[in-house]
Motif scaffolding. Structure first.
Motif, short mmCIF file in Angstrom:
data_model
loop_
_atom_site.label_atom_id
_atom_site.label_comp_id
_atom_site.label_asym_id
_atom_site.label_seq_id
_atom_site.Cartn_x
_atom_site.Cartn_y
_atom_site.Cartn_z
N PHE A 158 0.86 -1.18 0.00
CA PHE A 158 0.00 0.00 0.00
C PHE A 158 0.90 1.23 0.00
O PHE A 158 1.39 1.64 1.05
N PRO A 159 1.15 1.84 -1.15
CA PRO A 159 2.07 2.96 -1.21
C PRO A 159 1.54 4.25 -0.60
O PRO A 159 2.30 5.17 -0.33
N ALA A 160 0.23 4.31 -0.37
CA ALA A 160 -0.35 5.53 0.19
C ALA A 160 -1.72 5.23 0.77
O ALA A 160 -2.31 4.19 0.49
N MET A 161 -2.22 6.14 1.57
CA MET A 161 -3.60 6.08 2.05
C MET A 161 -4.19 7.47 1.88
O MET A 161 -3.48 8.47 1.98
N CYS A 162 -5.47 7.53 1.58
CA CYS A 162 -6.11 8.80 1.28
C CYS A 162 -7.31 9.03 2.18
O CYS A 162 -8.03 8.09 2.49
N ILE A 163 -7.51 10.28 2.53
CA ILE A 163 -8.70 10.67 3.28
C ILE A 163 -9.23 11.92 2.60
O ILE A 163 -8.50 12.90 2.41
N SER A 164 -10.49 11.87 2.22
CA SER A 164 -11.13 13.02 1.59
C SER A 164 -11.96 13.75 2.62
O SER A 164 -12.69 13.14 3.38
N LEU A 165 -11.80 15.06 2.64
CA LEU A 165 -12.59 15.91 3.54
C LEU A 165 -13.44 16.83 2.69
O LEU A 165 -13.49 18.04 2.89
N GLY A 166 -14.07 16.28 1.70
CA GLY A 166 -14.84 17.06 0.74
C GLY A 166 -14.01 17.28 -0.51
O GLY A 166 -12.91 16.76 -0.66
N ARG A 167 -14.53 18.06 -1.43
CA ARG A 167 -13.84 18.30 -2.70
C ARG A 167 -12.65 19.25 -2.56
O ARG A 167 -11.77 19.28 -3.40
N ARG A 168 -12.61 20.01 -1.48
CA ARG A 168 -11.57 21.03 -1.35
C ARG A 168 -10.46 20.70 -0.37
O ARG A 168 -9.51 21.46 -0.25
N ASN B 136 5.02 3.06 3.72
CA ASN B 136 6.00 2.07 3.27
C ASN B 136 5.28 0.79 2.84
O ASN B 136 4.05 0.72 2.90
N LYS B 137 6.00 -0.21 2.41
CA LYS B 137 5.41 -1.44 1.88
C LYS B 137 4.49 -2.13 2.88
O LYS B 137 3.52 -2.77 2.50
N ASP B 138 4.76 -1.98 4.17
CA ASP B 138 3.95 -2.63 5.19
C ASP B 138 2.74 -1.81 5.63
O ASP B 138 2.16 -2.06 6.67
N ASP B 139 2.39 -0.79 4.85
CA ASP B 139 1.22 0.06 5.12
C ASP B 139 1.39 0.89 6.39
O ASP B 139 0.42 1.17 7.09
N ILE B 140 2.61 1.27 6.69
CA ILE B 140 2.87 2.15 7.82
C ILE B 140 3.17 3.54 7.27
O ILE B 140 4.05 3.70 6.42
N ALA B 141 2.41 4.51 7.74
CA ALA B 141 2.56 5.87 7.23
C ALA B 141 3.96 6.41 7.48
O ALA B 141 4.57 6.15 8.53
N ILE B 142 4.47 7.16 6.50
CA ILE B 142 5.73 7.87 6.67
C ILE B 142 5.40 9.36 6.78
O ILE B 142 4.25 9.76 6.62
N SER B 143 6.38 10.18 7.05
CA SER B 143 6.10 11.58 7.32
C SER B 143 5.74 12.40 6.08
O SER B 143 5.28 13.53 6.21
N ALA B 144 5.89 11.86 4.90
CA ALA B 144 5.56 12.60 3.68
C ALA B 144 4.06 12.50 3.37
O ALA B 144 3.48 11.42 3.40
N TYR B 145 3.45 13.66 3.12
CA TYR B 145 2.03 13.68 2.76
C TYR B 145 1.75 14.92 1.92
O TYR B 145 2.56 15.85 1.86
#
Length: 129
Positions: free
Chosen positions: A70-80, A88-97
């Motif tokens: 899972f190279p990324a995870m996304c959260i939408s807070l509306g269109r804006r 990382n490969k193990d689905d652990i968030a890194i500091s880049a967003y």
């Protein structure tokens, strides 16, 4: 009932540990007792892998193990506003967003890609690897 108990515990080929005639696909799959995050991305990849496992069994070849990242995870807070969090490969968030409007746009692109992927797979079965 926990979320993990609603899934089929299986081997890395998504075969049930209780009955080799049962194959898990998509969000119902918990290969090696380590369920992946529920998502359209994961469901699509695990569904394609389950189909590959069936084809391997028909050809009497040992199915390949699941190799999903899972190279990324996304959260939408509306269109804006949204957050596109790299992982990382193990689905652990890194500091880049990427946040704000750009994060929301990336989330939208990600969702559109999932729909396009399903359409391509329907027109050309087996195209997803």
């Amino acid at each position: 009932m926990t979320r993990a108990s609603c899934r089929i515990r299986g081997s890395t080929s998504q075969t049930s540990i209780d009955d080799e005639r049962i194959l898990a696909a998509g969000d119902s799959s918990a290969p090696s007792d380590l369920p992946f995050r529920m998502s359209a991305y994961g469901a699509g990849c695990l569904g394609a892998h389950a189909a590959d496992t069936v084809l391997s069994r028909i050809a009497e070849v040992t199915p390949a193990p699941v190799d999903l990242s899972f190279p990324a995870m996304c959260i939408s807070l509306g269109r804006r506003a949204g957050v596109f969090q790299l992982a990382n490969k193990d689905d652990i968030a890194i500091s880049a967003y990427i946040g704000g409007r750009a994060g929301a746009k990336l989330k939208e692109v990600s969702c559109n890609f999932s729909v396009r992927h399903l359409a391509v797979e329907a027109r050309k079965p087996g195209s997803h690897r």
